[in-house]
Design a protein around this motif. Structure first.
Motif, short mmCIF file in Angstrom:
data_model
loop_
_atom_site.label_atom_id
_atom_site.label_comp_id
_atom_site.label_asym_id
_atom_site.label_seq_id
_atom_site.Cartn_x
_atom_site.Cartn_y
_atom_site.Cartn_z
N SER A 116 0.83 -1.21 0.00
CA SER A 116 0.00 0.00 0.00
C SER A 116 0.86 1.25 0.00
O SER A 116 0.52 2.25 -0.65
N LEU A 117 1.99 1.25 0.71
CA LEU A 117 2.90 2.39 0.68
C LEU A 117 3.44 2.60 -0.72
O LEU A 117 3.45 3.74 -1.23
N SER A 118 3.88 1.55 -1.36
CA SER A 118 4.42 1.66 -2.73
C SER A 118 3.37 2.21 -3.67
O SER A 118 3.66 3.07 -4.52
N ARG A 119 2.13 1.74 -3.54
CA ARG A 119 1.04 2.21 -4.40
C ARG A 119 0.78 3.69 -4.18
O ARG A 119 0.62 4.46 -5.14
N SER A 120 0.79 4.14 -2.92
CA SER A 120 0.55 5.55 -2.61
C SER A 120 1.66 6.45 -3.18
O SER A 120 1.38 7.52 -3.72
N LEU A 121 2.90 6.00 -3.06
CA LEU A 121 4.01 6.79 -3.58
C LEU A 121 3.99 6.86 -5.09
O LEU A 121 4.31 7.90 -5.69
N LEU A 122 3.57 5.78 -5.73
CA LEU A 122 3.46 5.79 -7.19
C LEU A 122 2.35 6.74 -7.62
O LEU A 122 2.54 7.56 -8.53
N ARG A 123 1.18 6.64 -6.99
CA ARG A 123 0.06 7.53 -7.32
C ARG A 123 0.45 9.00 -7.20
O ARG A 123 0.00 9.84 -7.97
N ALA A 124 1.31 9.30 -6.23
CA ALA A 124 1.71 10.68 -5.99
C ALA A 124 2.79 11.16 -6.95
O ALA A 124 3.20 12.33 -6.88
N GLY A 125 3.25 10.28 -7.84
CA GLY A 125 4.26 10.68 -8.81
C GLY A 125 5.66 10.81 -8.25
O GLY A 125 6.51 11.50 -8.84
N LEU A 126 5.93 10.15 -7.14
CA LEU A 126 7.23 10.28 -6.48
C LEU A 126 8.23 9.21 -6.89
O LEU A 126 9.41 9.31 -6.54
N VAL A 127 7.79 8.19 -7.61
CA VAL A 127 8.65 7.05 -7.92
C VAL A 127 9.46 7.32 -9.18
O VAL A 127 8.91 7.61 -10.24
N ASP A 128 10.77 7.23 -9.05
CA ASP A 128 11.67 7.45 -10.19
C ASP A 128 11.94 6.17 -10.98
O ASP A 128 12.07 6.20 -12.19
N ARG A 129 12.01 5.05 -10.26
CA ARG A 129 12.27 3.78 -10.91
C ARG A 129 11.37 2.71 -10.31
O ARG A 129 11.14 2.69 -9.11
N PHE A 130 10.88 1.82 -11.16
CA PHE A 130 9.97 0.75 -10.74
C PHE A 130 10.60 -0.56 -11.22
O PHE A 130 10.69 -0.82 -12.42
N ARG A 131 11.07 -1.35 -10.27
CA ARG A 131 11.82 -2.56 -10.61
C ARG A 131 11.10 -3.80 -10.12
O ARG A 131 10.64 -3.85 -8.98
N VAL A 132 11.03 -4.80 -10.97
CA VAL A 132 10.40 -6.07 -10.64
C VAL A 132 11.35 -7.20 -11.02
O VAL A 132 11.85 -7.23 -12.14
N VAL A 133 11.58 -8.10 -10.08
CA VAL A 133 12.31 -9.33 -10.37
C VAL A 133 11.31 -10.46 -10.29
O VAL A 133 10.72 -10.71 -9.24
#
Length: 201
Positions: free
Chosen positions: A130-147
């Motif tokens: 939920s924290l990651s989702r909120s930060l993404l919604r707010a436009g604060l995420v510079d990089r999104f990495r998935v392994v």
């Protein structure tokens, strides 16, 4: 200015964990573990649930379905214990018992916005859907990495990652395969107000 990375490890079908499965789904290999060891120093951001889970591991609690930690899992927990950690929660009480952990009761989005503008180095989420989702919604995420690990946990999967997400355009900036089976993809994300009207050129 700090950079913010949202970092997930997932099954192919987008679950963060699976009931009865070991860490890394038991499929980590030497290339992947070596890459983990090469990662730069970061400050980890997490919510209360992730803190409770991970600090429990650090104090010796073993995941359900396991009798003991595997060496790779112990090393991962030890590295997290040594790292700086910021925990966003209104329910946890100070002092936090896990070493190098700071409790923040303020709004997480505004706190991270301030951390980004006034700090340096890398901030990274760990778990904390939920924290990651909120930060993404707010436009604060510079990089999104998935392994992505080569397993489908349709029957036992827990913590579906992308439920509740907005539409997001992803520009690939990195990709890599570890040990012939584990796939890393890394993107620059852009939250969309609506689906694109035209296909990209």
């Amino acid at each position: 200015m700090s950079e913010l990375l949202v970092d997930f490890i997932t099954s192919l079908d987008g679950y963060a964990s699976g009931q009865g499965w070991p860490g890394f789904w038991g499929l980590e290999g030497p290339e992947y573990l070596a890459w983990l060891g090469e990662q730069p120093e970061v400050t980890y951001l997490m919510g209360a649930n992730t803190y409770r889970l991970m600090s429990g591991f650090a104090s010796g609690e073993v995941p359900k379905g396991q009798d003991e930690f595997r060496p790779e899992e112990e090393a991962s927990v030890d590295e997290l214990t040594q790292a700086s950690k910021v925990v966003f929660s209104s329910s946890l009480e100070e002092p936090l018992t896990w070493a190098n952990s700071t409790l923040v009761r303020d709004d997480a989005v505004e706190a991270v916005r301030s951390m980004k503008s006034s700090g340096s180095g890398l901030l990274s989420t760990i778990g904390s859907l939920s924290l990651s989702r909120s930060l993404l919604r707010a436009g604060l995420v510079d990089r999104f990495r998935v392994v992505m690990f080569p397993v489908i946990t349709g029957a036992t999967g827990e913590e579906r990652i992308y439920d509740g997400y907005p539409d997001v355009a992803l520009e690939m900036i990195e990709h890599r395969t570890f040990d012939g089976r584990i796939q890393l993809v890394e993107y620059k994300p852009r939250v969309l107000e609506h689906p694109p009207l035209d296909a990209p050129a």
